[in-house]
Design a protein around this motif. Structure first.
Motif, short mmCIF file in Angstrom:
data_model
loop_
_atom_site.label_atom_id
_atom_site.label_comp_id
_atom_site.label_asym_id
_atom_site.label_seq_id
_atom_site.Cartn_x
_atom_site.Cartn_y
_atom_site.Cartn_z
N GLN A 1 0.72 -0.88 -0.27
CA GLN A 1 0.11 -0.06 -0.02
C GLN A 1 0.93 1.65 0.13
OE1 GLN A 1 -3.37 -0.13 3.09
NE2 GLN A 1 -2.94 1.59 2.81
N VAL A 2 0.45 2.61 -0.72
CA VAL A 2 1.49 3.76 -0.72
C VAL A 2 0.98 3.85 0.74
CG1 VAL A 2 1.22 6.40 -1.40
CG2 VAL A 2 0.37 4.40 -2.88
N GLY A 3 2.22 4.60 0.83
CA GLY A 3 2.97 4.85 2.10
C GLY A 3 3.40 3.85 3.11
N GLN A 4 3.26 2.38 2.93
CA GLN A 4 3.82 1.95 3.98
C GLN A 4 5.59 1.19 3.55
OE1 GLN A 4 1.64 -1.54 5.34
NE2 GLN A 4 -0.36 -0.22 5.75
N LEU A 5 6.02 0.14 4.25
CA LEU A 5 7.49 0.10 3.60
C LEU A 5 7.32 -0.52 2.58
CD1 LEU A 5 9.17 -0.85 7.60
CD2 LEU A 5 9.39 1.32 5.83
N ALA A 6 8.57 -0.39 1.71
CA ALA A 6 8.25 -1.25 0.30
C ALA A 6 9.18 -2.79 0.86
CB ALA A 6 8.81 -0.63 -0.56
N ASP A 7 8.74 -4.27 1.27
CA ASP A 7 8.84 -4.99 1.42
C ASP A 7 8.26 -6.28 1.30
OD1 ASP A 7 11.22 -3.54 3.34
OD2 ASP A 7 9.57 -4.47 5.54
N VAL A 8 8.35 -6.05 -0.14
CA VAL A 8 7.77 -7.58 -0.68
C VAL A 8 8.78 -8.23 -1.50
CG1 VAL A 8 6.14 -5.46 -1.17
CG2 VAL A 8 8.12 -6.64 -2.89
N ILE A 9 7.12 -9.73 -1.24
CA ILE A 9 8.11 -10.79 -2.81
C ILE A 9 7.13 -11.86 -3.31
CG2 ILE A 9 9.10 -12.14 -0.30
CD1 ILE A 9 7.38 -14.35 -0.25
N VAL A 10 7.62 -11.40 -4.55
CA VAL A 10 6.86 -12.58 -4.93
C VAL A 10 7.33 -13.87 -5.51
CG1 VAL A 10 6.75 -12.63 -7.88
CG2 VAL A 10 7.63 -10.89 -7.33
N PRO A 11 5.85 -14.42 -4.97
CA PRO A 11 6.49 -16.03 -4.67
C PRO A 11 6.47 -16.79 -6.16
CG PRO A 11 4.32 -15.69 -4.47
CD PRO A 11 4.99 -14.16 -4.69
N ASP A 12 7.05 -18.58 -5.91
CA ASP A 12 6.81 -19.32 -7.34
C ASP A 12 6.14 -19.85 -7.62
OD1 ASP A 12 6.61 -20.97 -5.19
OD2 ASP A 12 8.55 -22.01 -5.98
N ARG A 13 4.82 -19.44 -6.69
CA ARG A 13 3.58 -20.02 -7.21
C ARG A 13 2.07 -19.06 -6.02
NH1 ARG A 13 5.11 -25.82 -4.44
NH2 ARG A 13 6.96 -24.40 -4.93
N ASP A 14 1.03 -19.63 -7.46
CA ASP A 14 0.13 -18.26 -6.52
C ASP A 14 -0.13 -19.15 -5.62
OD1 ASP A 14 -2.42 -17.48 -6.09
OD2 ASP A 14 -2.72 -17.22 -8.25
N PHE A 15 -0.48 -18.45 -4.42
CA PHE A 15 -0.43 -19.20 -2.75
C PHE A 15 -1.75 -19.60 -2.72
CE2 PHE A 15 -2.13 -17.92 1.77
CZ PHE A 15 -1.60 -18.94 1.67
N PHE A 16 -2.77 -18.27 -3.18
CA PHE A 16 -4.72 -18.53 -3.34
C PHE A 16 -4.90 -19.63 -4.48
CE2 PHE A 16 -3.55 -14.51 -1.40
CZ PHE A 16 -4.20 -14.30 -0.70
N ALA A 17 -4.28 -20.03 -5.23
CA ALA A 17 -4.74 -20.92 -6.12
C ALA A 17 -4.18 -22.53 -6.49
CB ALA A 17 -5.07 -20.74 -7.82
N CYS A 18 -3.07 -22.93 -5.00
CA CYS A 18 -2.04 -23.63 -5.69
C CYS A 18 -2.46 -25.42 -4.79
CB CYS A 18 -0.63 -23.29 -5.51
SG CYS A 18 -0.51 -23.14 -4.05
N PRO A 19 -2.00 -25.43 -5.07
CA PRO A 19 -2.79 -27.28 -4.17
C PRO A 19 -2.35 -27.12 -2.88
CG PRO A 19 -2.36 -28.28 -6.38
CD PRO A 19 -1.75 -26.79 -6.29
N GLU A 20 -3.48 -27.53 -1.96
CA GLU A 20 -2.60 -26.80 -0.49
C GLU A 20 -1.42 -27.85 -0.46
OE1 GLU A 20 -6.05 -28.03 2.26
OE2 GLU A 20 -7.20 -26.09 2.07
N SER A 21 -1.51 -29.40 -0.91
CA SER A 21 -0.13 -29.26 -0.35
C SER A 21 1.29 -28.88 -1.07
CB SER A 21 -0.84 -31.49 -0.94
OG SER A 21 -0.40 -30.84 -2.48
N ASP A 22 0.98 -28.07 -2.17
CA ASP A 22 2.13 -27.20 -2.85
C ASP A 22 2.71 -25.83 -2.14
OD1 ASP A 22 2.69 -29.39 -4.24
OD2 ASP A 22 1.25 -28.04 -6.23
N ILE A 23 1.61 -25.78 -0.90
CA ILE A 23 2.06 -24.64 0.18
C ILE A 23 3.38 -24.49 0.77
CG2 ILE A 23 0.81 -23.07 1.84
CD1 ILE A 23 -1.79 -23.31 1.12
N ALA A 24 3.66 -25.52 1.23
CA ALA A 24 4.74 -25.65 2.35
C ALA A 24 6.29 -26.04 1.29
CB ALA A 24 4.64 -27.01 2.74
N ASP A 25 5.88 -26.30 -0.14
CA ASP A 25 7.04 -26.14 -1.10
C ASP A 25 7.34 -24.75 -1.87
OD1 ASP A 25 7.88 -28.82 -0.40
OD2 ASP A 25 6.60 -29.39 -1.77
N THR A 26 6.43 -23.77 -1.38
CA THR A 26 6.50 -21.97 -1.65
C THR A 26 8.12 -21.77 -1.24
OG1 THR A 26 4.32 -21.76 -1.53
CG2 THR A 26 5.78 -20.13 -2.17
#
Length: 310
Positions: free
Chosen positions: A181-206
């Motif tokens: 968000q504008v005004g907040q610290l620019a601490d961000v990441i780009v994960p190697d998969r879509d956390f909201f769409a990937c299978p639950e079994s794949d979350i831990a391997d992100t």
């Protein structure tokens, strides 16, 4: 805890409250939390605790009553995913039913208590947040044991906020970070998969493909490798397992094979025709567990474990 704990705790917390200094108290069992809350409530009568952002760490066996008392005092609870690693031992000692809400994260959130996720400075859990996110969403240990029923698990949105936006209350940095968000610290990441769409079994391997801290790229891989200026320093101390087994994303890798592949191969090599709902194909673990009963196989059978039938 010592019988005289309350008197000493009151002296310390009263000084903190009078100076408006927040504090955190580590407590796993509700018996400890209950005694501490007696002290906090006494102090609150003449020195209001509202706005101090104080909290408990851990709180695995916190009771409904204690949750309400924390909410009334304006406190919070920081939870860690050590049950993702110690869940099997907890079930072995207290039974599967006791592990269904340990800690009762969803219940605390529903009651309006401030709740965040973390690692306790990696003392009780891995520094890898994706393992925690997997545990919060699926309710499973890293070994695959279903600890938490779906009704007590969190949505992916809730789990992610516990690692980002919710944490800022605990560090008194609300509005400064935790959101893109504008005004907040620019601490961000780009994960190697879509956390909201990937299978639950794949979350831990992100893992992260890009990490930005304070607006500066500090790590890049894959399509972002050209933005990575230098490799991070080796993990400390020099005996750290991370130096040998690598870090994020590598904890579940064996000779280049993804974690799920390793688990499938292990199960396939078991040789039996059935998989236990509690232990998978790790039947030897169930048989050799030290339990306060004379009939080991009968005990596990009573809990619904099928290892006794193998």
């Amino acid at each position: 805890l010592a019988p005289g704990m309350e008197g000493e705790l009151e002296e310390v917390v009263r000084i903190l409250a009078q100076n408006r200094w927040p504090w955190r108290m580590h407590a796993t069992y509700d018996e400890t939390i209950d005694r501490a809350l007696n002290v906090f409530e006494k102090i609150n009568e003449d020195t209001p605790l509202a706005g101090l952002n104080w909290f408990f760490d851990h709180a695995e066996t916190i009771s409904e009553k204690s949750i309400d008392r924390i909410a009334a005092l304006g406190g919070g609870v920081a939870v860690q995913h050590r049950m993702a690693y110690q869940g099997e031992y907890f079930v072995e000692r207290y039974g599967a039913a006791a592990a269904e809400a340990t800690p009762p994260v969803k219940r605390m959130l529903d009651k309006g208590v401030q709740v965040s996720a973390g690692t306790d400075a990696t003392r009780v859990a891995s520094y890898n947040p994706w393992v925690s996110l997997s545990w919060l969403v699926t309710g499973k240990t890293v070994g695959g044991l279903q600890l938490t029923p779906q009704r007590n698990c969190l949505s992916r949105d809730q789990a992610l906020r516990m690692w980002t936006e919710n944490v800022t209350w605990f560090s008194n940095e609300q509005g400064k970070k935790g959101r893109i968000q504008v005004g907040q610290l620019a601490d961000v990441i780009v994960p190697d998969r879509d956390f909201f769409a990937c299978p639950e079994s794949d979350i831990a391997d992100t893992t992260a493909l890009l990490t930005v801290v304070g607006g500066k790229v500090v790590y890049g891989a894959g399509d972002f490798a050209d933005f990575d200026e230098s490799a991070p320093p080796l993990a400390m101390p020099d005996w750290s397992p991370v130096r040998t087994f690598r870090g994020y994303g590598a904890w579940g890798v064996q000779e280049g094979a993804p974690l799920q592949s390793v688990m499938r191969n292990a199960a396939a090599s078991c040789g039996c025709a059935s998989s236990c709902n509690m232990h998978g194909h790790a039947h030897a673990t169930a048989w050799s567990s030290k339990l306060p009963v004379s009939d080991l196989k009968g005990f596990w059978g009573a809990l619904g474990c099928a290892c006794w039938a193998v």
